[in-house]
Design an enzyme around this catalytic site. Structure first.
Site, mmCIF file in Angstrom:
data_model
loop_
_atom_site.group_PDB
_atom_site.id
_atom_site.type_symbol
_atom_site.label_atom_id
_atom_site.label_comp_id
_atom_site.label_asym_id
_atom_site.label_seq_id
_atom_site.Cartn_x
_atom_site.Cartn_y
_atom_site.Cartn_z
ATOM 1 N N PHE A 134 0.849 -1.186 0.000
ATOM 2 C CA PHE A 134 0.000 0.000 0.000
ATOM 3 C C PHE A 134 0.886 1.238 0.000
ATOM 4 C CE2 PHE A 134 -2.207 3.254 2.615
ATOM 5 C CZ PHE A 134 -3.503 3.237 2.104
ATOM 6 N N LEU A 136 1.056 5.021 0.185
ATOM 7 C CA LEU A 136 0.477 6.348 0.429
ATOM 8 C C LEU A 136 1.596 7.339 0.765
ATOM 9 C CD1 LEU A 136 -2.088 8.119 0.829
ATOM 10 C CD2 LEU A 136 -2.095 7.401 3.225
ATOM 11 N N CYS A 243 -9.082 3.193 4.414
ATOM 12 C CA CYS A 243 -8.256 1.971 4.507
ATOM 13 C C CYS A 243 -7.457 1.991 5.817
ATOM 14 C CB CYS A 243 -7.274 1.877 3.342
ATOM 15 S SG CYS A 243 -8.048 1.979 1.727
ATOM 16 N N GLU A 368 0.876 4.310 10.515
ATOM 17 C CA GLU A 368 -0.588 4.378 10.629
ATOM 18 C C GLU A 368 -1.043 5.567 11.463
ATOM 19 O OE1 GLU A 368 -2.909 3.244 9.112
ATOM 20 O OE2 GLU A 368 -2.008 1.589 8.020
HETATM 21 P P1 TGC Z 1 -9.256 15.964 6.552
HETATM 22 O O1 TGC Z 1 -9.809 17.209 5.965
HETATM 23 O O2 TGC Z 1 -9.193 15.817 8.020
HETATM 24 O O3 TGC Z 1 -10.041 14.698 5.954
HETATM 25 C C1 TGC Z 1 -10.432 14.602 4.608
HETATM 26 C C2 TGC Z 1 -11.746 13.851 4.586
HETATM 27 O O4 TGC Z 1 -11.523 12.537 5.084
HETATM 28 C C3 TGC Z 1 -12.298 12.323 6.278
HETATM 29 N N1 TGC Z 1 -11.463 11.539 7.183
HETATM 30 C C4 TGC Z 1 -11.634 10.235 7.339
HETATM 31 N N2 TGC Z 1 -12.540 9.390 6.835
HETATM 32 C C5 TGC Z 1 -12.459 8.107 7.183
HETATM 33 N N3 TGC Z 1 -11.504 7.659 8.036
HETATM 34 C C6 TGC Z 1 -10.574 8.470 8.557
HETATM 35 N N4 TGC Z 1 -9.645 8.005 9.386
HETATM 36 C C7 TGC Z 1 -10.601 9.819 8.207
HETATM 37 N N5 TGC Z 1 -9.850 10.918 8.536
HETATM 38 C C8 TGC Z 1 -10.393 11.948 7.903
HETATM 39 C C9 TGC Z 1 -12.640 13.692 6.790
HETATM 40 O O5 TGC Z 1 -13.817 13.669 7.552
HETATM 41 C C10 TGC Z 1 -12.813 14.473 5.486
HETATM 42 O O6 TGC Z 1 -14.066 14.083 4.951
HETATM 43 P P2 TGC Z 1 -14.952 15.126 4.117
HETATM 44 O O7 TGC Z 1 -16.205 14.366 3.815
HETATM 45 O O8 TGC Z 1 -15.142 16.299 5.015
HETATM 46 O O9 TGC Z 1 -14.140 15.447 2.901
HETATM 47 O O10 TGC Z 1 -7.848 15.733 5.871
HETATM 48 P P3 TGC Z 1 -6.436 16.243 6.297
HETATM 49 O O11 TGC Z 1 -5.607 16.350 5.073
HETATM 50 O O12 TGC Z 1 -6.564 17.466 7.158
HETATM 51 O O13 TGC Z 1 -5.968 14.940 7.118
HETATM 52 C C11 TGC Z 1 -5.530 15.030 8.368
HETATM 53 C C12 TGC Z 1 -5.179 13.665 9.018
HETATM 54 C C13 TGC Z 1 -4.127 13.948 10.049
HETATM 55 C C14 TGC Z 1 -6.402 13.116 9.706
HETATM 56 C C15 TGC Z 1 -4.731 12.586 8.027
HETATM 57 O O14 TGC Z 1 -3.997 13.065 7.001
HETATM 58 C C16 TGC Z 1 -3.982 11.448 8.703
HETATM 59 O O15 TGC Z 1 -4.617 10.528 9.199
HETATM 60 N N6 TGC Z 1 -2.606 11.460 8.701
HETATM 61 C C17 TGC Z 1 -1.801 10.325 9.165
HETATM 62 C C18 TGC Z 1 -1.213 9.605 7.971
HETATM 63 C C19 TGC Z 1 -1.164 8.134 8.167
HETATM 64 O O16 TGC Z 1 -1.724 7.555 9.080
HETATM 65 N N7 TGC Z 1 -0.488 7.447 7.247
HETATM 66 C C20 TGC Z 1 -0.448 6.023 7.236
HETATM 67 C C21 TGC Z 1 0.194 5.477 5.976
HETATM 68 S S1 TGC Z 1 -0.029 3.740 5.751
HETATM 69 C C22 TGC Z 1 0.921 3.029 6.908
HETATM 70 O O17 TGC Z 1 1.522 3.619 7.743
HETATM 71 C C23 TGC Z 1 0.969 1.555 6.850
HETATM 72 S S2 TGC Z 1 1.851 0.812 8.109
HETATM 73 C C24 TGC Z 1 1.449 -0.753 7.696
HETATM 74 C C25 TGC Z 1 1.954 -1.806 8.544
HETATM 75 O O18 TGC Z 1 3.098 -2.249 8.300
HETATM 76 O O19 TGC Z 1 1.175 -2.334 9.414
HETATM 77 P P1 FAD Z 2 6.438 13.218 9.757
HETATM 78 O O1 FAD Z 2 5.082 13.409 9.212
HETATM 79 O O2 FAD Z 2 7.572 13.943 9.123
HETATM 80 O O3 FAD Z 2 6.393 13.609 11.299
HETATM 81 C C1 FAD Z 2 7.581 13.818 12.078
HETATM 82 C C2 FAD Z 2 7.138 14.227 13.489
HETATM 83 O O4 FAD Z 2 6.395 15.451 13.434
HETATM 84 C C3 FAD Z 2 6.222 13.200 14.140
HETATM 85 O O5 FAD Z 2 6.488 13.104 15.518
HETATM 86 C C4 FAD Z 2 4.834 13.807 13.930
HETATM 87 O O6 FAD Z 2 3.890 13.374 14.884
HETATM 88 C C5 FAD Z 2 5.150 15.279 14.071
HETATM 89 N N1 FAD Z 2 4.149 16.111 13.407
HETATM 90 C C6 FAD Z 2 3.832 16.189 12.092
HETATM 91 N N2 FAD Z 2 2.826 17.044 11.883
HETATM 92 C C7 FAD Z 2 2.461 17.521 13.114
HETATM 93 C C8 FAD Z 2 1.463 18.415 13.576
HETATM 94 N N3 FAD Z 2 0.599 18.999 12.733
HETATM 95 N N4 FAD Z 2 1.404 18.655 14.893
HETATM 96 C C9 FAD Z 2 2.231 18.050 15.763
HETATM 97 N N5 FAD Z 2 3.203 17.199 15.393
HETATM 98 C C10 FAD Z 2 3.310 16.931 14.083
HETATM 99 N N6 FAD Z 2 3.335 4.200 4.791
HETATM 100 C C11 FAD Z 2 2.608 3.690 3.760
HETATM 101 O O7 FAD Z 2 1.981 4.423 3.002
HETATM 102 N N7 FAD Z 2 2.544 2.340 3.568
HETATM 103 C C12 FAD Z 2 3.205 1.458 4.349
HETATM 104 O O8 FAD Z 2 3.102 0.236 4.148
HETATM 105 C C13 FAD Z 2 3.992 1.966 5.423
HETATM 106 N N8 FAD Z 2 4.725 1.120 6.199
HETATM 107 C C14 FAD Z 2 5.602 1.640 7.115
HETATM 108 C C15 FAD Z 2 6.505 0.794 7.779
HETATM 109 C C16 FAD Z 2 7.422 1.309 8.667
HETATM 110 C C17 FAD Z 2 8.409 0.394 9.330
HETATM 111 C C18 FAD Z 2 7.429 2.691 8.965
HETATM 112 C C19 FAD Z 2 8.371 3.264 9.985
HETATM 113 C C20 FAD Z 2 6.544 3.543 8.320
HETATM 114 C C21 FAD Z 2 5.655 3.036 7.374
HETATM 115 N N9 FAD Z 2 4.803 3.884 6.635
HETATM 116 C C22 FAD Z 2 4.041 3.383 5.611
HETATM 117 C C23 FAD Z 2 4.914 5.331 6.793
HETATM 118 C C24 FAD Z 2 4.217 5.888 8.027
HETATM 119 O O9 FAD Z 2 2.837 5.898 7.873
HETATM 120 C C25 FAD Z 2 4.767 7.303 8.270
HETATM 121 O O10 FAD Z 2 6.096 7.150 8.714
HETATM 122 C C26 FAD Z 2 3.941 8.083 9.285
HETATM 123 O O11 FAD Z 2 2.687 8.399 8.765
HETATM 124 C C27 FAD Z 2 4.648 9.363 9.745
HETATM 125 O O12 FAD Z 2 5.167 10.091 8.678
HETATM 126 P P2 FAD Z 2 6.704 10.594 8.701
HETATM 127 O O13 FAD Z 2 7.554 9.450 9.103
HETATM 128 O O14 FAD Z 2 6.954 11.238 7.395
HETATM 129 O O15 FAD Z 2 6.782 11.647 9.858
#
Ligand code: TGC
Ligand code: FAD
Length: 389
Positions: A134, A136, A243, A368
């Site tokens: 995945f 993103l 997701c 996540e």
């Molecule tokens: P924002 O304006 O807040 O949201 C846009 C629209 O999306 C809705 N929404 C959600 N809907 C469903 N589920 C959620 N969790 C949602 N969060 C927000 C929201 O209501 C809005 O809807 P609408 O109808 O008003 O358009 O968007 P933003 O750009 O301000 O986003 C802020 C934030 C912080 C919530 C979001 O960007 C975020 O969650 N950031 C964290 C990124 C993250 O978690 N990345 C993960 C990458 S994948 C990964 O790490 C895989 S690890 C896999 C593994 O090895 O297990």
């Molecule tokens: P940054 O966004 O640069 O953040 C750095 C620091 O700043 C953090 O402490 C954060 O909390 C803080 N910060 C950022 N914005 C703010 C704010 N507004 N206010 C306060 N603090 C803030 N991603 C995928 O898409 N798919 C995957 O399969 C996947 N697998 C992963 C596997 C591993 C082992 C790791 C380590 C990461 C993986 N990720 C994946 C990426 C992961 O989702 C990101 O690392 C995570 O979302 C954080 O992004 P970043 O590392 O760029 O940190």
């Protein structure tokens, strides 16, 4: 190897159905017999245990909440949570593999794909004939994926994708990648197949955490993706975030497995380790640490049970997932560190699982959605005021 007793101070066993307990126990035994004997060696060698993949498929773990007609087990979310808990007792990397395949690859195809795409991919993903990842996160867009710059451009018969993803779990062994890219400034999901020209997935090496898991970059250099590989029902960041809810749910459960393993290890060790002519478990400060660990495990178990109930009843709001992911990841690291302290110097050895879990949990707390992001998601939910801008 002896049977893992679990940790169940509040008799949560009574809250689960017979079927849920059966599923949990089958994965518990699998982890004891197949994961624990090999995982430390894999971890030290920075190698994902690929031999486990067909065995996990045989257990019916991949996409296990999706319908039987796509080759899936069609079980409830409570069972899925318990499976994630047991897998992460083995290692966060093993749980990560299963999380990504199920929550971040099968779920988007099921939720946003055409019937043809579901029939083509889901049975093969369930049997692990096809592995997915995945994409993103990008080098410059982690916490703020809405800013991503990977671009899709409409061309004859399909789309041209350009950009780069980073930190992608399973990337280098994946047959397909769910790639999120901007088309006319709106985020959409695409199924990119590994053979497509211009696509590569170099592995990221030299990690100190999640060493038994594959993490990769994805490079998209003028990759042609046919029309049939665009997920037709994605529209905007919200689709990608939906997701994440699935994966965050699995993580909230998974880290309880790590906590249980660390706690049991520390409790056993403290009863047999003698200092000042007494077992260290008799010292008040050791007892305080053990009690704190048990306390946090018990609270996390109750949170998870309720979370799964809400999800199974279709009443779950995404900030509720954030609360459990945020709390359980934070506490799991504290529990792992307390366990490490109780083991003293032995705590850093690979003979015990504690340091491996502690190192893994650093990533689990970050991916996540970081702790801070989940704080802000909850902050917005309770105040109505987003703090991201
Ligand atoms: P924002 O304006 O807040 O949201 C846009 C629209 O999306 C809705 N929404 C959600 N809907 C469903 N589920 C959620 N969790 C949602 N969060 C927000 C929201 O209501 C809005 O809807 P609408 O109808 O008003 O358009 O968007 P933003 O750009 O301000 O986003 C802020 C934030 C912080 C919530 C979001 O960007 C975020 O969650 N950031 C964290 C990124 C993250 O978690 N990345 C993960 C990458 S994948 C990964 O790490 C895989 S690890 C896999 C593994 O090895 O297990
Ligand atoms: P940054 O966004 O640069 O953040 C750095 C620091 O700043 C953090 O402490 C954060 O909390 C803080 N910060 C950022 N914005 C703010 C704010 N507004 N206010 C306060 N603090 C803030 N991603 C995928 O898409 N798919 C995957 O399969 C996947 N697998 C992963 C596997 C591993 C082992 C790791 C380590 C990461 C993986 N990720 C994946 C990426 C992961 O989702 C990101 O690392 C995570 O979302 C954080 O992004 P970043 O590392 O760029 O940190």
């Amino acid at each position: 190897m002896s049977r893992f007793p679990g940790v169940d101070y509040y008799n949560t066993e009574e809250l689960f159905s017979e079927e849920e307990i059966m599923v949990r126990d089958s994965v518990r035994e699998f982890v004891t017999s197949e994961v624990l004997p090999i995982i430390e060696i894999n971890y030290q060698k920075s190698a994902f245990p690929k031999d486990l993949i067909p065995k996990l498929a045989e257990l019916g773990i991949f996409g296990m909440t999706l319908p039987e007609k796509y080759g899936c087990a069609e079980m409830n979310n409570m069972s899925y949570g318990l499976v994630m808990q047991e897998l992460e007792r083995g290692d966060s990397g093993v749980r990560s593999f299963a999380s990504v395949q199920s929550a971040l690859v099968m779920y988007p195809i099921y939720q946003f794909g055409s019937e043809k795409q579901k029939q083509k991919w889901l049975p093969k993903l369930a049997s692990a004939e096809v592995i997915g990842c995945f994409g993103l996160t990008e080098p410059d867009f982690g916490s703020n994926p809405g800013g991503l710059v990977t671009k899709a451009e409409k061309v004859d018969g399909g789309y041209k994708l350009n950009g780069a993803k980073m930190w992608i779990t399973n990337g280098s062994i994946a047959d397909i990648a769910i790639v999120w890219a901007k088309l006319d400034n709106l985020i959409h999901g695409f199924i990119v197949e590994k053979e497509f020209d211009g696509f590569s997935s170099p592995e990221m090496k030299e990690k100190h955490s999640l060493k038994a898991s594959i993490t990769s970059e994805l490079v998209l250099d003028d990759v042609f993706v046919p029309d049939e590989n665009k997920l037709p029902n994605t529209s905007g960041l919200k689709s990608a975030l939906m997701c994440l809810n699935q994966a965050r749910f699995g993580i909230a459960w998974g880290v309880v497995g790590s906590m249980m393993e660390c706690y049991n290890c520390a409790l056993d060790y403290s009863k047999s380790r003698i200092q000042f002519n007494k077992p260290i478990s008799s010292f008040q400060i050791t007892q305080q640490k053990l009690v704190n660990m048990l306390n946090e495990i018990t609270k996390a178990q109750l949170l998870n049970w309720r979370l799964a109930k809400l999800k199974d009843d279709n009443k779950l709001k995404y900030p509720q997932v954030s609360l459990a992911k945020r709390n359980n990841c934070e506490q799991s690291l504290i529990v792992a560190r307390e366990a490490r302290e109780i083991l003293g110097a032995n705590g850093i050895l690979s003979e015990y699982p504690v340091m491996r879990h502690a190192a893994n949990l650093e990533s689990v707390k970050t991916y996540e959605g970081t702790h801070e992001m989940h704080t802000l998601i909850l902050g917005e939910d309770i105040t109505g005021m987003p703090a991201f801008e």
